[in-house]
Design a protein around this motif. Structure first.
Motif, PDB file in Angstrom:
ATOM      1  N   UNK A  51       0.999  -1.156   0.111  1.00  0.00           N
ATOM      2  CA  UNK A  51      -0.145   0.073   0.162  1.00  0.00           C
ATOM      3  C   UNK A  51       0.838   1.190  -0.177  1.00  0.00           C
ATOM      4  N   UNK A  52       0.328   2.549  -0.110  1.00  0.00           N
ATOM      5  CA  UNK A  52       1.230   3.715  -0.111  1.00  0.00           C
ATOM      6  C   UNK A  52       1.644   4.287   0.918  1.00  0.00           C
ATOM      7  N   UNK A  53       1.379   3.566   2.177  1.00  0.00           N
ATOM      8  CA  UNK A  53       1.977   3.943   3.443  1.00  0.00           C
ATOM      9  C   UNK A  53       1.592   2.965   4.617  1.00  0.00           C
ATOM     10  N   UNK A  54       2.142   2.893   5.625  1.00  0.00           N
ATOM     11  CA  UNK A  54       1.953   2.146   6.831  1.00  0.00           C
ATOM     12  C   UNK A  54       0.885   2.578   7.363  1.00  0.00           C
ATOM     13  N   UNK A  55       0.495   3.735   7.459  1.00  0.00           N
ATOM     14  CA  UNK A  55      -0.677   4.405   7.948  1.00  0.00           C
ATOM     15  C   UNK A  55      -1.804   3.952   7.130  1.00  0.00           C
ATOM     16  N   UNK A  56      -1.832   3.917   6.060  1.00  0.00           N
ATOM     17  CA  UNK A  56      -2.973   3.123   5.188  1.00  0.00           C
ATOM     18  C   UNK A  56      -3.068   1.716   5.518  1.00  0.00           C
ATOM     19  N   UNK A  57      -1.931   1.088   5.728  1.00  0.00           N
ATOM     20  CA  UNK A  57      -1.866  -0.451   5.987  1.00  0.00           C
ATOM     21  C   UNK A  57      -2.589  -0.325   7.360  1.00  0.00           C
ATOM     22  N   UNK A  58      -2.151   0.128   8.362  1.00  0.00           N
ATOM     23  CA  UNK A  58      -3.093   0.268   9.596  1.00  0.00           C
ATOM     24  C   UNK A  58      -4.516   0.359   9.370  1.00  0.00           C
ATOM     25  N   UNK A  59      -4.725   1.298   8.891  1.00  0.00           N
ATOM     26  CA  UNK A  59      -6.348   1.788   8.436  1.00  0.00           C
ATOM     27  C   UNK A  59      -7.119   0.343   7.871  1.00  0.00           C
ATOM     28  N   UNK A 196       3.998   1.253   2.324  1.00  0.00           N
ATOM     29  CA  UNK A 196       3.741   0.128   3.373  1.00  0.00           C
ATOM     30  C   UNK A 196       3.460  -1.285   2.959  1.00  0.00           C
ATOM     31  N   UNK A 197       2.949  -2.134   3.837  1.00  0.00           N
ATOM     32  CA  UNK A 197       2.557  -3.372   3.469  1.00  0.00           C
ATOM     33  C   UNK A 197       1.754  -4.257   4.719  1.00  0.00           C
ATOM     34  N   UNK A 198       0.938  -4.811   4.243  1.00  0.00           N
ATOM     35  CA  UNK A 198      -0.029  -5.691   5.158  1.00  0.00           C
ATOM     36  C   UNK A 198       0.469  -7.110   5.076  1.00  0.00           C
ATOM     37  N   UNK A 212     -10.202  -3.094   0.061  1.00  0.00           N
ATOM     38  CA  UNK A 212     -10.115  -1.841   0.697  1.00  0.00           C
ATOM     39  C   UNK A 212      -9.123  -0.837   0.243  1.00  0.00           C
ATOM     40  N   UNK A 213      -7.931  -1.495  -0.276  1.00  0.00           N
ATOM     41  CA  UNK A 213      -6.858  -0.716  -0.749  1.00  0.00           C
ATOM     42  C   UNK A 213      -7.147  -0.120  -2.029  1.00  0.00           C
ATOM     43  N   UNK A 214      -8.168  -0.668  -2.708  1.00  0.00           N
ATOM     44  CA  UNK A 214      -8.532  -0.128  -4.217  1.00  0.00           C
ATOM     45  C   UNK A 214      -9.989   0.183  -4.307  1.00  0.00           C
ATOM     46  N   UNK A 215     -10.619   1.133  -3.626  1.00  0.00           N
ATOM     47  CA  UNK A 215     -11.936   1.540  -3.781  1.00  0.00           C
ATOM     48  C   UNK A 215     -13.360   0.569  -3.606  1.00  0.00           C
ATOM     49  N   UNK A 216     -12.856  -0.830  -3.058  1.00  0.00           N
ATOM     50  CA  UNK A 216     -13.660  -1.517  -2.816  1.00  0.00           C
ATOM     51  C   UNK A 216     -14.172  -2.244  -3.941  1.00  0.00           C
ATOM     52  N   UNK A 217     -13.325  -2.351  -5.039  1.00  0.00           N
ATOM     53  CA  UNK A 217     -13.822  -2.702  -6.453  1.00  0.00           C
ATOM     54  C   UNK A 217     -13.202  -4.108  -6.653  1.00  0.00           C
ATOM     55  N   UNK A 218     -13.929  -4.877  -7.333  1.00  0.00           N
ATOM     56  CA  UNK A 218     -13.341  -6.153  -7.716  1.00  0.00           C
ATOM     57  C   UNK A 218     -13.783  -6.415  -9.222  1.00  0.00           C
ATOM     58  N   UNK A 219     -12.958  -7.143  -9.789  1.00  0.00           N
ATOM     59  CA  UNK A 219     -13.105  -7.852 -11.002  1.00  0.00           C
ATOM     60  C   UNK A 219     -13.414  -9.278 -11.066  1.00  0.00           C
ATOM     61  N   UNK A 220     -13.241  -9.777 -10.070  1.00  0.00           N
ATOM     62  CA  UNK A 220     -13.692 -11.525  -9.707  1.00  0.00           C
ATOM     63  C   UNK A 220     -14.993 -11.815  -9.823  1.00  0.00           C
ATOM     64  N   UNK A 221     -15.246 -12.441 -10.688  1.00  0.00           N
ATOM     65  CA  UNK A 221     -16.842 -12.767 -10.802  1.00  0.00           C
ATOM     66  C   UNK A 221     -17.401 -13.447  -9.773  1.00  0.00           C
ATOM     67  N   UNK A 239     -16.807  -0.007   0.342  1.00  0.00           N
ATOM     68  CA  UNK A 239     -16.303   1.449   0.472  1.00  0.00           C
ATOM     69  C   UNK A 239     -14.899   0.987   0.759  1.00  0.00           C
ATOM     70  N   UNK A 240     -14.471   1.437  -0.334  1.00  0.00           N
ATOM     71  CA  UNK A 240     -12.527   1.454  -0.168  1.00  0.00           C
ATOM     72  C   UNK A 240     -12.009   2.720  -0.470  1.00  0.00           C
ATOM     73  N   UNK A 241     -10.522   2.608  -0.807  1.00  0.00           N
ATOM     74  CA  UNK A 241      -9.726   3.719  -0.833  1.00  0.00           C
ATOM     75  C   UNK A 241      -8.665   3.462  -1.738  1.00  0.00           C
ATOM     76  N   UNK A 242      -8.172   4.815  -2.220  1.00  0.00           N
ATOM     77  CA  UNK A 242      -7.075   4.451  -3.370  1.00  0.00           C
ATOM     78  C   UNK A 242      -5.640   4.685  -2.310  1.00  0.00           C
ATOM     79  N   UNK A 243      -5.485   3.387  -1.987  1.00  0.00           N
ATOM     80  CA  UNK A 243      -4.191   3.136  -1.149  1.00  0.00           C
ATOM     81  C   UNK A 243      -3.221   2.143  -1.877  1.00  0.00           C
ATOM     82  N   UNK A 244      -3.138   2.268  -3.165  1.00  0.00           N
ATOM     83  CA  UNK A 244      -2.362   1.375  -3.906  1.00  0.00           C
ATOM     84  C   UNK A 244      -0.853   1.936  -3.892  1.00  0.00           C
ATOM     85  N   UNK A 245      -0.077   1.089  -4.136  1.00  0.00           N
ATOM     86  CA  UNK A 245       1.364   1.516  -4.265  1.00  0.00           C
ATOM     87  C   UNK A 245       1.671   1.430  -5.934  1.00  0.00           C
TER      88      UNK A 245
END
Length: 386
Positions: A51-59, A196-198, A212-221, A239-245
């Motif tokens: 993810x883009x930070x350890x803070x995002x990882x904790x969240x 960061x990383x979880x 959660x790290x990518x907007x709550x979006x899935x492409x998995x059927x 409801x996710x977030x833009x927390x990508x690395x």
């Protein structure tokens, strides 16, 4: 000026990042999964998500464990504010457990006493965040046993600790916790600039955090509410977030991982030399628990102020004036104005407050040379002199 921490960027790191700049993917390409696999395999975890930070990882770790309104998270007051703020992001409450005076980590005896009282009045925590301060792991076996008795989840905030070990095994393997968090900020043991990383061994938690790290979006059927409309289709199912690395950060991380073990070994050599050089000064050098092999992100001394006629601030400022960019990790979280407004006050956690009155972080990074280290020690001698 000798900084308290510094990243090392080699030509191999630069080449790795340039390779991504010349590729077809700047984000969401092959480097992020490669970095995740590399870290997971190194520490022995089943799942890793960058993810883009350890803070995002904790969240997202807190959200994945179901933390929300009406719940409470406990952590140590001697940490960066993110270890506590992650609970507030989820609408939960925060409380603290005082530190062990030798390791400066969350005290397992204080935790046990607080849990006994919390069980009686129905205020047990949902999550305990165990922070591996300076890279030294907490007493995770005791914390895990308490979690099994009292029913709380455990997050290891190992932002300082990648490359360290607990009882002979790499921190991050998940033996004693539900989720582990690493940080890759520039002053940390390896860097991805920010990042960061979880890590977890639970597939369901990994899937939840991936959403959660990518907007709550899935492409998995199989995760969708109905069959896809076509190959273009995706669904937002949470409801996710833009927390990508980014790919650039991951490429840097892959390259830095090649030197992780040598970096930690260098830190240990520097710490051992500090221990020898400081042995006659009125300071307490870091104590290492025999169960631990610290990542040694920080080298914190505690001033024996009763043996000098100079104040904490005078010694700190003297070091800075001598060209040594010392720091203090950390101001107790409960002493911050924001947390004072939540009802915390001075005197709540006496061991943490005493630590704060005495602690100074000396320069610690793998490329710190003997000459520079000698300058640090000479400056400290001068700062302590009457």
């Amino acid at each position: 000026m000798i900084p308290y921490g510094r990243q090392e960027i080699t030509q191999a790191d630069i080449d790795a990042v340039v390779g991504v700049l010349k590729s077809d993917f700047l984000t969401q390409g092959p480097m992020v999964p490669r970095f995740e696999r590399g870290v997971a395999e190194h520490v022995g975890a089943k799942h890793a998500l960058a993810v883009n930070s350890a803070t995002s990882a904790l969240h997202i770790a807190c959200l994945a464990l179901g933390l929300g309104a009406g719940d409470t998270l406990w952590t140590t007051p001697i940490t960066f504010v993110a270890s506590a703020n992650c609970a507030l992001y989820c609408g939960a409450k925060v409380d603290f457990v005082d530190i062990d005076p030798k390791t400066y980590n969350l005290c397992p005896q204080a935790l046990a006493r607080k849990l006994e009282l919390a069980e009686l009045d129905g205020t047990l925590p949902k999550i305990v965040v165990a922070v591996h301060l300076c890279g030294q792991p907490c007493d995770m076996a005791t914390i895990r046993a308490l979690s099994q008795r009292y029913g709380f989840k455990v997050i290891e905030d190992a932002s300082h600790a990648i490359g360290g070990k607990y009882r002979g095994e790499f921190i991050g393997n998940g033996r004693y916790s539900d989720i582990t968090v690493f940080s890759f900020h520039p002053v940390k043991i390896i860097t991805t600039a920010e990042g960061g990383m979880v890590l977890t061994n639970d597939a369901d938690l990994a899937n939840r955090m991936s959403l959660l790290r990518s907007h709550g979006i899935t492409r998995e059927a199989e995760q969708m509410t109905h069959a896809p409309d076509g190959p273009w289709y995706y669904q937002q199912i949470d409801l996710g977030f833009n927390y990508r690395m980014t790919e650039l950060q991951a490429a840097l991380g892959v390259s830095q991982m090649e030197r992780l073990d040598s970096y930690v070994a260098s830190r240990h050599a520097i710490a051992q030399r500090y221990d020898q050089l400081l042995a006659t000064l009125p300071v307490t050098t870091p104590w290492q628990h025999p169960d631990s092999y610290s990542g040694l992100h920080l080298y914190v001394i505690r001033l024996q102020l009763e043996k000098t006629n100079r104040s904490h601030r005078q010694i700190f400022e003297s070091l800075r004036e001598s060209g040594i960019a010392v720091n203090l990790h950390y101001i107790p979280v409960h002493a911050q104005p924001f947390y004072q407004e939540l009802g915390f006050k001075q005197g709540d956690y006496p061991q943490a407050e005493q630590y704060y009155r005495e602690a100074i972080s000396l320069p610690m990074y793998p490329t710190l040379g003997d000459t520079q280290q000698d300058q640090v020690v000479a400056a400290l001698h001068g700062a302590l002199a009457p």
